[in-house]
Enzyme design. Structure first.
Site, mmCIF file in Angstrom:
data_model
loop_
_atom_site.group_PDB
_atom_site.id
_atom_site.type_symbol
_atom_site.label_atom_id
_atom_site.label_comp_id
_atom_site.label_asym_id
_atom_site.label_seq_id
_atom_site.Cartn_x
_atom_site.Cartn_y
_atom_site.Cartn_z
ATOM 1 N N CYS A 84 0.838 -1.209 0.000
ATOM 2 C CA CYS A 84 0.000 0.000 0.000
ATOM 3 C C CYS A 84 0.870 1.255 0.000
ATOM 4 O O CYS A 84 1.785 1.373 0.819
ATOM 5 C CB CYS A 84 -0.900 -0.008 1.237
ATOM 6 S SG CYS A 84 -1.911 1.474 1.383
ATOM 7 N N CYS A 97 -0.184 5.899 7.259
ATOM 8 C CA CYS A 97 -1.479 5.471 7.804
ATOM 9 C C CYS A 97 -1.231 4.588 9.031
ATOM 10 O O CYS A 97 -0.369 3.715 9.011
ATOM 11 C CB CYS A 97 -2.227 4.686 6.725
ATOM 12 S SG CYS A 97 -3.754 3.939 7.299
ATOM 13 N N CYS A 135 -6.534 1.106 -0.135
ATOM 14 C CA CYS A 135 -6.288 0.287 1.062
ATOM 15 C C CYS A 135 -6.140 -1.163 0.631
ATOM 16 O O CYS A 135 -6.928 -1.662 -0.182
ATOM 17 C CB CYS A 135 -7.457 0.429 2.047
ATOM 18 S SG CYS A 135 -7.237 -0.560 3.543
ATOM 19 N N TYR A 151 -20.411 -14.132 26.100
ATOM 20 C CA TYR A 151 -20.028 -13.057 25.173
ATOM 21 C C TYR A 151 -20.433 -13.452 23.740
ATOM 22 O O TYR A 151 -19.609 -13.544 22.838
ATOM 23 C CB TYR A 151 -18.515 -12.769 25.247
ATOM 24 C CG TYR A 151 -17.993 -12.609 26.648
ATOM 25 C CD1 TYR A 151 -18.112 -11.387 27.306
ATOM 26 C CD2 TYR A 151 -17.387 -13.666 27.334
ATOM 27 C CE1 TYR A 151 -17.639 -11.237 28.615
ATOM 28 C CE2 TYR A 151 -16.918 -13.525 28.633
ATOM 29 C CZ TYR A 151 -17.039 -12.308 29.258
ATOM 30 O OH TYR A 151 -16.577 -12.154 30.538
ATOM 31 N N ASP A 193 -15.873 -15.972 24.349
ATOM 32 C CA ASP A 193 -15.208 -15.109 23.363
ATOM 33 C C ASP A 193 -15.231 -13.681 23.910
ATOM 34 O O ASP A 193 -15.978 -12.830 23.429
ATOM 35 C CB ASP A 193 -15.982 -15.218 22.033
ATOM 36 C CG ASP A 193 -15.347 -14.419 20.912
ATOM 37 O OD1 ASP A 193 -14.260 -13.843 21.124
ATOM 38 O OD2 ASP A 193 -15.945 -14.361 19.820
ATOM 39 N N CYS A 201 -8.773 -12.509 21.354
ATOM 40 C CA CYS A 201 -8.262 -11.535 20.377
ATOM 41 C C CYS A 201 -7.101 -10.749 20.984
ATOM 42 O O CYS A 201 -6.687 -9.741 20.421
ATOM 43 C CB CYS A 201 -9.387 -10.590 19.932
ATOM 44 S SG CYS A 201 -10.065 -9.612 21.287
#
Ligand SMILES: C[S@@+](CC[C@H](N)C(=O)[O-])C[C@H]1O[C@@H](n2cnc3c(N)ncnc32)[C@H](O)[C@@H]1O
Length: 430
Positions: free
Chosen positions: A63, A69, A147, A284, A348, A374
């Site tokens: 990119c 960015c 992007c 969750y 989660d 995550c």
């Protein structure tokens, strides 16, 4: 100016160098094994001015906005090497939690141009409006005109969205835009620093009709309560394992369609053998990414804390083996006694992890647990509690769904052998 050797990648994806005196320096856009010339920037941070000896894992960033960015930090790294690094991060997090007997991980990576969630910033600058991401480490906004991460359906609507935003009286200086690409099309949540005028509402309705966008919701910055619908041309829908939900604006979904399937499959693969009477407790649950696939295998009791998501999930649950409750698991965790009865618990949690809920988990010791993470740091904390309670780690699937960032998703299966004999009550072993 000085020359250093980069020896590791830190949690944010920056190269790290350890100096002779033990001091560590972090240098963005460098890779382990590289010799780099660095100097301090005006903000006091280190930056590479020259790569003296590049790593074989260095590659040309795809990119042209990379470096400016703030969305991507690792486009200069070969994608295969990036997946190895992310897999190592997850395995290191589990090792730090105390697990030494680590299963062989499975690892997957999504494709470029596949991200279907975009959290964009908006700034009015003179006659123009910038619509894009923050530049790295600042609140300045870079206009995203290209992007390598976002799905083309999102990118294609940005020029017209930028024009519409430019014309809004309710956009004084700044706004935020969240775009979800759902099965029904783009679902947009706009948060502005001024009130929408009647003319603004007409403009948003025209934009939505012209672009074929089913719904645009709006909220003023700082307002409590739920966003209002500013324009709607047709129903907003998303199908998960054969069940169709009508998600609220800004709803959480996994980052790409491909990773959604990979995470669902990894969770199903990690399920233990369940009998007819077994119940899976899901914590969750969001709008049901995992709930509906799980309900194809067992009775599921799903808990979600955001009332509009819980309501959407409940409305879609008819005809399935899914029961849904809205519950804030920080204030009111599911208690140990209930968890102990489950055939499996699937959780989660958000980025911070599930600290309070884990306290009940290790008292209840459900025989099987699947943790979707995550955030490797939160995974270490929560998995450490499981290790201390006598759990065994049985499977790890790593999914690089946040391509070219340092973020990583993982699905980890845990088992507690001694819980088998105490499923009718609380286990007091361990
Ligand atoms: C990482 S998302 C996972 C959602 C869902 N499993 C999925 O894959 O789409 C975390 C979910 O936890 C919910 N959540 C956050 N804090 C919570 C809390 N204290 N109690 C219950 N749910 C919470 C969020 O609303 C969100 O839906």
């Amino acid at each position: 100016m000085r020359d250093v050797t980069i020896t590791y990648l830190g949690a944010q994806g920056d190269g790290g160098a350890v100096l002779a005196d033990g001091q560590t320096l972090h240098v963005p856009y460098t890779l382990p094994g590289e010799q780099v010339r660095i100097e301090r920037t005006a903000s006091g941070k280190w930056a590479a001015t020259e790569i003296l000896a590049p790593s074989p894992e260095r590659t040309e960033p795809p990119c042209p906005l990379f470096g400016e960015c703030g969305g991507c930090t690792l486009q200069h790294m070969d994608r295969a090497a990036l997946l190895v690094w992310k897999t190592d991060r997850v395995m290191a997090a589990l090792k730090k939690a105390g697990f030494s007997d680590l299963p062989e991980p499975k690892a997957f990576q999504v494709q470029p141009h596949s991200r279907r969630r975009a959290d964009l910033a908006v700034r009015r600058e003179g006659k123009e409006v910038l619509l894009g991401l923050h530049t790295r480490g600042s609140t300045d906004v870079i206009d995203v005109t290209t992007c390598a991460v976002l799905h083309p359906a999102i990118m294609d609507c940005l020029p017209a969205l930028r024009q519409t935003l430019r014309s809004l009286e309710g956009l004084y200086r700044a706004a935020d835009v969240r775009i979800n690409l759902l099965e029904s099309g783009l679902d947009i949540l706009l948060v502005t620093d001024g009130p929408l005028s009647t003319v603004d509402r007409t403009r948003l309705a025209t934009f939505s009709a012209e672009q074929g966008i089913p719904r645009i919701c709006w909220q003023r910055q700082g307002d409590q309560g739920l966003p209002e619908t500013a324009a709607q041309t047709r129903p907003v829908q998303h199908t998960l394992a054969g069940s169709t939900v009508s998600p609220p604006t800004g709803a959480f979904f996994q980052a790409t369609a491909e990773s959604e399937t990979l995470i669902q499959q990894a969770v199903l693969d990690a399920l233990p053998k369940l009998n007819k009477r077994d119940v899976v407790i899901e914590l969750y649950a969001g709008c049901g990414t995992l709930s509906f696939p799980l309900a194809s295998r067992a009775r599921v009791q799903a808990y979600e804390g955001y009332p509009p998501a819980a309501a959407a999930l409940k409305n879609a649950a008819g005809g399935t083996r899914l029961e849904v409750a809205c519950r804030d698991l920080n204030r009111q965790p599911i208690m140990a006694k209930e968890l102990a009865q489950a055939g499996c618990v699937v959780l989660d949690p958000p980025h911070a992890g599930a600290k309070l809920q884990m306290k009940q988990m290790v008292m209840g010791k459900p025989r099987s647990l699947i943790y979707v993470s995550c955030n490797p740091a939160a995974l270490t904390n929560d998995a450490a509690a499981l290790h201390a309670a006598g759990y065994r780690l049985t499977s790890v699937t790593v999914i690089d769904q946040f391509l070219w960032s340092a973020e990583v998703e993982a699905v980890c299966g845990f088992k507690h052998e001694s819980s088998r004999r105490s499923r009718t009550g609380l286990s007091h072993s361990g």
